[in-house]
Write an enzyme that holds these catalytic residues in place. Structure first.
Site, PDB file in Angstrom:
ATOM      1  N   GLU A 127       0.845  -1.197   0.000  1.00 56.49           N
ATOM      2  CA  GLU A 127       0.000   0.000   0.000  1.00 56.49           C
ATOM      3  C   GLU A 127       0.877   1.243   0.000  1.00 56.49           C
ATOM      4  O   GLU A 127       2.043   1.186   0.394  1.00 56.49           O
ATOM      5  CB  GLU A 127      -0.882   0.031   1.262  1.00 56.49           C
ATOM      6  CG  GLU A 127      -1.689  -1.205   1.517  1.00 56.49           C
ATOM      7  CD  GLU A 127      -2.177  -1.276   2.958  1.00 56.49           C
ATOM      8  OE1 GLU A 127      -1.903  -0.316   3.728  1.00 56.49           O
ATOM      9  OE2 GLU A 127      -2.810  -2.275   3.326  1.00 56.49           O
ATOM     10  N   LYS A 136       2.212   4.508   1.702  1.00 58.65           N
ATOM     11  CA  LYS A 136       2.333   5.003   3.076  1.00 58.65           C
ATOM     12  C   LYS A 136       2.018   6.495   3.053  1.00 58.65           C
ATOM     13  O   LYS A 136       2.812   7.307   2.582  1.00 58.65           O
ATOM     14  CB  LYS A 136       3.724   4.759   3.650  1.00 58.65           C
ATOM     15  CG  LYS A 136       3.771   5.119   5.130  1.00 58.65           C
ATOM     16  CD  LYS A 136       5.127   4.936   5.736  1.00 58.65           C
ATOM     17  CE  LYS A 136       5.039   5.103   7.261  1.00 58.65           C
ATOM     18  NZ  LYS A 136       4.316   6.308   7.677  1.00 58.65           N
ATOM     19  N   ARG A 195      -3.052   9.088  11.896  1.00 59.85           N
ATOM     20  CA  ARG A 195      -3.670   7.786  12.139  1.00 59.85           C
ATOM     21  C   ARG A 195      -5.025   7.975  12.822  1.00 59.85           C
ATOM     22  O   ARG A 195      -5.155   8.768  13.766  1.00 59.85           O
ATOM     23  CB  ARG A 195      -2.751   6.955  13.031  1.00 59.85           C
ATOM     24  CG  ARG A 195      -3.170   5.493  13.243  1.00 59.85           C
ATOM     25  CD  ARG A 195      -2.769   4.632  12.075  1.00 59.85           C
ATOM     26  NE  ARG A 195      -3.043   3.224  12.307  1.00 59.85           N
ATOM     27  CZ  ARG A 195      -2.128   2.341  12.717  1.00 59.85           C
ATOM     28  NH1 ARG A 195      -0.887   2.731  12.968  1.00 59.85           N
ATOM     29  NH2 ARG A 195      -2.454   1.062  12.862  1.00 59.85           N
ATOM     30  N   ARG A 252      -4.159   8.067  17.138  1.00 59.86           N
ATOM     31  CA  ARG A 252      -3.168   7.022  17.423  1.00 59.86           C
ATOM     32  C   ARG A 252      -3.013   6.794  18.927  1.00 59.86           C
ATOM     33  O   ARG A 252      -2.796   5.668  19.379  1.00 59.86           O
ATOM     34  CB  ARG A 252      -1.821   7.448  16.827  1.00 59.86           C
ATOM     35  CG  ARG A 252      -0.657   6.533  17.167  1.00 59.86           C
ATOM     36  CD  ARG A 252       0.658   7.231  16.869  1.00 59.86           C
ATOM     37  NE  ARG A 252       0.783   7.535  15.452  1.00 59.86           N
ATOM     38  CZ  ARG A 252       1.362   6.724  14.571  1.00 59.86           C
ATOM     39  NH1 ARG A 252       1.864   5.578  14.955  1.00 59.86           N
ATOM     40  NH2 ARG A 252       1.450   7.077  13.298  1.00 59.86           N
ATOM     41  N   GLU A 295      -5.814   6.176   7.913  1.00 59.62           N
ATOM     42  CA  GLU A 295      -5.173   7.486   7.987  1.00 59.62           C
ATOM     43  C   GLU A 295      -6.151   8.517   7.450  1.00 59.62           C
ATOM     44  O   GLU A 295      -7.052   8.197   6.655  1.00 59.62           O
ATOM     45  CB  GLU A 295      -3.903   7.521   7.125  1.00 59.62           C
ATOM     46  CG  GLU A 295      -2.815   6.581   7.557  1.00 59.62           C
ATOM     47  CD  GLU A 295      -1.758   7.268   8.400  1.00 59.62           C
ATOM     48  OE1 GLU A 295      -1.677   8.510   8.377  1.00 59.62           O
ATOM     49  OE2 GLU A 295      -0.994   6.542   9.067  1.00 59.62           O
ATOM     50  N   PHE A 299      -7.244   1.230   5.887  1.00 61.56           N
ATOM     51  CA  PHE A 299      -6.419   0.112   5.416  1.00 61.56           C
ATOM     52  C   PHE A 299      -6.660  -1.178   6.194  1.00 61.56           C
ATOM     53  O   PHE A 299      -6.029  -2.181   5.918  1.00 61.56           O
ATOM     54  CB  PHE A 299      -4.934   0.467   5.439  1.00 61.56           C
ATOM     55  CG  PHE A 299      -4.430   1.046   6.736  1.00 61.56           C
ATOM     56  CD1 PHE A 299      -4.307   0.277   7.876  1.00 61.56           C
ATOM     57  CD2 PHE A 299      -4.043   2.375   6.792  1.00 61.56           C
ATOM     58  CE1 PHE A 299      -3.829   0.809   9.058  1.00 61.56           C
ATOM     59  CE2 PHE A 299      -3.564   2.922   7.966  1.00 61.56           C
ATOM     60  CZ  PHE A 299      -3.442   2.135   9.105  1.00 61.56           C
ATOM     61  N   ARG A 342       4.739  -3.547  17.596  1.00 63.22           N
ATOM     62  CA  ARG A 342       5.534  -3.137  16.446  1.00 63.22           C
ATOM     63  C   ARG A 342       6.323  -4.363  15.993  1.00 63.22           C
ATOM     64  O   ARG A 342       7.497  -4.540  16.300  1.00 63.22           O
ATOM     65  CB  ARG A 342       6.474  -1.986  16.826  1.00 63.22           C
ATOM     66  CG  ARG A 342       7.126  -1.328  15.630  1.00 63.22           C
ATOM     67  CD  ARG A 342       8.081  -0.228  16.062  1.00 63.22           C
ATOM     68  NE  ARG A 342       7.416   0.888  16.691  1.00 63.22           N
ATOM     69  CZ  ARG A 342       6.818   1.893  16.032  1.00 63.22           C
ATOM     70  NH1 ARG A 342       6.808   1.886  14.707  1.00 63.22           N
ATOM     71  NH2 ARG A 342       6.245   2.872  16.677  1.00 63.22           N
ATOM     72  N   LYS A 351       7.489  -0.707   6.866  1.00 62.49           N
ATOM     73  CA  LYS A 351       7.396   0.540   6.109  1.00 62.49           C
ATOM     74  C   LYS A 351       8.709   0.792   5.369  1.00 62.49           C
ATOM     75  O   LYS A 351       9.791   0.641   5.924  1.00 62.49           O
ATOM     76  CB  LYS A 351       7.059   1.709   7.032  1.00 62.49           C
ATOM     77  CG  LYS A 351       7.941   1.859   8.254  1.00 62.49           C
ATOM     78  CD  LYS A 351       7.405   2.931   9.186  1.00 62.49           C
ATOM     79  CE  LYS A 351       8.237   3.022  10.471  1.00 62.49           C
ATOM     80  NZ  LYS A 351       7.681   4.001  11.435  1.00 62.49           N
TER      81      LYS A 351
END
Length: 517
Positions: A210, A212, A217, A232, A261, A307, A378, A384
């Site tokens: 996708e 970025k 967020r 976020r 986003e 997303f 994470r 990314k």
């Protein structure tokens, strides 16, 4: 339980790098807490306040000068009661009343307790790694599996609530936590990828690609006609984004939870600068939270790009693979979902990457199609890819400029987060990338976060996060972490991120292999 017991445990955690010792010390403290003390103790150890924002920042607390008490007498219950009273203060005379209450509280604290309370009230105790350690300690003290604690925390969004369930009902109570539409969950996070080729080899074809986006967020929840929008950091911004609320209320479903986003666009459809999007998310007037604003002749319209779909019409999808979640996303969000390449070949991905940059985006996201949604983690299921290394670092200070920058706070001191919960570790300085607008903003904003100063530098409490682009990392004896940034330059400030979400010193050191001579 006395506040001094909590302070002693907190200090012991900061004094050791051993994760095992940290967990054992905190577990012993939690095991001694009474049921009505558990919620504030867990919150404080995590650097949080059960009452939320209190309307006090560093300026308010630093102005209070009182002699410390000689002996510890403050109880956990007394402090919690005082903070609840502080949170309830509003209206005319609230500033004076807050100062009066804080003065009384700090006058009853011994020196170590006063330091702890100031750091707690100003957010300096807030560290992501510390919260993870407290969660492990809850598991040990309550004698329940750590995985159950972590998952319940992710779904509840509040570790004190999770701890109460663990101590009150054990594994059964923790297993009862479910995704609740209307209650935000911690967002899944992406790890930086080394190079495009390396990430493609790692995923071995089972991937989605996708754009970025350089946006903010958001997590949206809809239950019937009720829509809520969160940031976020799980802050509720529903009242400030009516266009997003209207759009989500018209989606073809009864209930849904979407991750995505949002960003403002130019008239030509290109993304506006990040700071302009974030101007719609500024803190409330009168708040002491950092904020970035822009001059605009009209309110910017936000466009959502979703997303992920975590829930749809009564079905939770957190544990479903991304391939299944994307099908649900396309069905409910349609044109508002981010387009994705499914199982593309490497050449197509490379062309897509170039196209993303040409369209004004940050880069691309590569995601495992077989991975579940790991809230709050994470991990390596989302990677990314950007054209240059970037790190989110904490601003530790700024030096007064000279020449054209005389009178402005310019050269930034940058720190990486200590994954063990200690103070940020300085890794470099930079004045590159600072526009005239940012210089003016820094000079006006930084004194609000001032810790101390000398003739050349204003030192800050670690409250502001800035995104830094760099060419690599090199070994250095100049800085305490043993590494220094190479050719660092400011990309933007991140008012959407807290210091606990900054990159760690380990992440900085991991870039050593990518540094060039």
């Amino acid at each position: 339980m006395l506040l001094s017991d909590v302070v002693a445990a907190s200090d012991s955690v900061r004094a050791t790098a051993s994760r095992k010792v940290k967990i054992a010390g905190l577990a012993e403290l939690l095991g001694r807490a009474e049921s009505d003390e558990l919620l504030p103790v867990v919150a404080w150890l995590s650097g949080e306040l059960p009452q939320g924002k209190l309307g006090t920042g560093w300026r308010t607390v630093a102005a209070i000068e009182v002699e410390p008490a000689a002996t510890p007498t403050l109880t956990v219950a007394a402090v919690d009661e005082a903070l609840s009273e502080l949170a309830a203060i509003s209206g005319s005379g609230s500033v004076a009343r807050r100062r009066e209450l804080l003065t009384g509280l700090l006058a009853r604290a011994i020196d170590a307790e006063r330091t702890f309370l100031i750091r707690l009230l100003t957010g300096e105790l807030r560290q992501g790694a510390l919260t993870a350690i407290v969660a492990e300690a809850v598991a040990v003290a309550a004698e329940v599996p750590a995985d159950l604690v972590r998952r319940a925390y992710m779904l509840s969004g509040r570790l004190p609530v999770t701890a109460a369930a663990a101590f009150g009902g054990g594994a059964t109570a923790l297993a009862a936590f479910r995704l609740e539409v209307g209650r935000p969950i911690q967002p899944m996070l992406a790890s930086p990828g080394a190079t495009l080729d390396e990430v493609l080899r790692e995923f071995d074809g089972d991937l989605s690609v996708e754009h970025k986006l350089d946006g903010a967020r958001i997590q949206v929840h809809r239950n019937g006609s009720q829509v809520r929008v969160f940031t976020r950091t799980l802050r509720d911004i529903t009242s400030g984004v009516p266009e997003l609320v209207q759009l989500v209320s018209e989606l073809p479903c009864d209930s849904v939870v979407l991750d995505g986003e949002t960003l403002a666009l130019t008239d030509s459809g290109r993304p506006r600068p990040f700071q302009e999007t974030m101007s719609r998310f500024a803190a409330d007037p009168g708040s002491e939270e950092p904020r970035l604003t822009v001059n605009s002749t009209r309110e910017l319209l936000l466009h959502p790009y979703f997303f992920d779909c975590l829930h749809l019409d009564g079905v939770d999808l957190l544990d479903a693979p991304l391939r299944e979640r994307r099908k649900a996303l396309s069905a409910v969000a349609g044109e508002h979902s981010i387009p994705a390449l499914i199982d593309p070949d490497p050449e197509t991905v490379a062309e897509y990457f170039d196209g993303a940059l040409a369209a004004g985006h940050e880069g691309i996201m590569i995601k495992s199609l077989s991975a579940p949604y790991a809230a709050g983690r994470r991990g390596r299921a989302w990677r990314k890819i950007k054209p240059a290394h970037t790190l989110d670092l904490v601003v530790l200070g700024a030096e007064w400029g000279y020449g054209r920058r005389t009178g402005y706070l310019s050269n930034l001191h940058l720190g990486a987060r200590d994954p063990h919960g200690g103070d940020p570790v300085m890794v470099g300085k930079t004045f590159k990338g600072l526009t005239d607008a940012l210089l003016r903003w820094q000079t006006a904003e930084f004194p609000r976060h001032e810790r101390s100063r000398d003739e050349h530098t204003v030192y800050l409490w670690p409250e502001l996060v800035v995104e830094i682009a760099l060419d690599g990392v090199q070994t250095s004896s100049r800085y305490p972490g043993g590494v220094a940034l190479r050719f660092a330059r400011v990309v933007r400030y991140r008012p959407d991120k807290e210091p606990a979400q900054a990159d760690t010193i380990d992440a900085v050191r991991a870039l050593m292999a990518g540094a060039t001579a």
